[in-house]
Design a protein around this motif. Structure first.
Motif: not given
Length: 438
Positions: A157-168
């Motif tokens: 699990p990647s926090v960066t991917m979570i942030v991208y998912g929320i942003a987009t």
């Protein structure tokens, strides 16, 4: 004023404000407030608190502090040392096996912690002195750990991917799955280069050495397998439709804390307090940046900057791969100076319309973007992982660490090229597990 010209002015002033030393979140709010006052009047500021807190009104955001707690509880124990030792015992007879075991330990620890600096610190404290003792060059020892640590923002699990998912507004589950095969690809490329460089050196002192009995190899596994079981369980619950990412993150964080207490004797309330305190600080920092980026995105949209850029890109008669090359150069340069979370939140509102207009998959693009951010973690002037390694081994110069990490930067660039040639590397697994692209 022309929106495109205004967008250029916003970009320049944003960079200047962030380079002034102010925090990313505060800098974004200053720029947003300034342009809203100038072009929409002081009354536009009345909307800022609503937008700021409204951006945080998202259930998926709960997964960020939970995964951070999960990683912090692991990083506060000997889990990293045990991972390193376990792989070293199993791979010690392989030529160049020590550097391979270090990279493997980095990959596994990165998957558990999701933090690049934590991975560098945990694995590097044991791995770098051991590699140097066995004759590996300082550049190989330091560079391999610095590069291996970057895997923390790609392997789920990647926090960066979570942030991208929320942003987009992209599926976090799909993003996690998209990072699996490219993450393994990078691990393979890193290991391949390490084996090649060891073979090329021809120094027997750096070949496989040391010997462990089968009993010693199996003895350490009970301390490592529970954490791996949690990672597998979290991913299974998420992709099996059992729970949402936020719910699985909460359960994973609780189980990691329990294992840290039971297996690693993290009984002292002060130690537990440090884990929760540091996790809270990092979570608040990320969430504050997300909220400020929401205001920044509103400002760009309100002034028709985002829409104008997307429309302008759509009118260009240029090959879409030339466009993607320009986007990659932009991301590389941004990653040299800013942390991955800040780059994603600032760039996503502008880049997403561009890549979708050009016909690129936003899930695939998330992986390409993340690998660009990984390169930034081992590139000056910021290069956070370089400074972490230098703190662990201060007698190794930053120049030596940087030169040692350059071959791994080349591996990352090769991975981006392979993803461009074979986008299925990122999209096949999400589509297989969760159905066709949505």
């Amino acid at each position: 004023m022309d929106p495109l010209l205004l967008g250029g002015i916003v970009a320049v002033l944003t960079i200047l404000v962030l380079f002034s030393g102010v925090s990313v979140a505060i800098g974004l709010l200053i720029v947003s407030a300034g342009f809203l006052i100038v072009f929409d009047g002081p009354r536009s500021l009345e909307l800022m608190p609503e937008i700021l807190f409204g951006k945080l009104d998202n259930f998926a955001l709960l997964s960020i502090p939970m995964f951070i707690i999960m990683g912090a509880s692991i990083a506060s124990t000997r889990a990293g040392a045990d991972l390193y030792e376990a792989l070293e015992r199993w791979l010690t007879r392989i030529p160049g096996g020590l550097v391979v075991s270090n990279l493997g330990a980095c990959a596994l620890f990165a998957a558990m912690s999701g933090s690049s600096p934590a991975t560098c610190a945990a694995i590097g404290k044991m791995g770098i002195p051991e590699m140097r003792k066995r004759g590996y060059p300082d550049g190989v020892a330091a560079g391999s750990i610095a590069a291996g640590g970057t895997l923390g923002i790609l392997i789920p699990p990647s926090v960066t991917m979570i942030v991208y998912g929320i942003a987009t507004e992209t599926s976090i589950g799909r993003l996690f799955l998209a990072g699996v095969i490219p993450g393994l690809l990078l691990v393979g490329l890193f290991m391949g280069w390490s084996l090649y460089s060891t073979w090329r050196s021809g120094d027997a002192a750096r070949l496989g050495s040391g010997s462990y009995t089968w009993a010693e190899r199996f003895e350490i596994l009970p301390r490592v397998l529970p954490f791996l079981a949690i990672i597998i369980g979290v991913l299974y619950a998420m992709y099996g439709g059992i729970a949402t990412p936020s719910e699985t993150a909460a359960v994973g964080a609780l189980l990691c804390l329990v294992i840290a207490v039971v297996i690693y004797k993290l009984w002292n309330p002060r130690d537990l307090w440090v884990v929760l305190r540091d996790s809270t600080k990092e979570s608040v920092m990320i969430l504050f940046i997300i909220a400020a980026a929401g205001v920044f995105s509103y400002m760009l949209s309100s002034l028709f900057i985002t829409q104008s850029i997307a429309e302008w890109i759509g009118t260009l008669e240029v090959n879409r791969w030339v466009l993607m090359g320009a986007v990659n150069v932009f991301l590389l340069i941004a990653g040299f100076f800013l942390p991955p979370v800040a780059v994603i939140l600032m760039a996503a509102p502008i880049l997403l319309p561009i890549i979708t207009t050009a016909g690129f998959d936003p899930i695939w693009f998330a992986v390409v973007l993340t690998i660009n951010m990984e390169i930034g973690l081992i590139s000056p002037p910021v290069g956070l992982n370089l400074y972490v390694i230098n703190g662990i081994a201060p007698d190794i110069s930053l120049r030596t660490i940087l030169l040692g990490s350059l071959p791994f930067v080349a591996c990352m660039i090769l991975a981006i090229v392979l993803l461009c040639l074979f986008p299925g590397l990122a999209t096949w697994l999400p589509n297989l597990v969760m159905g066709g692209a949505i």
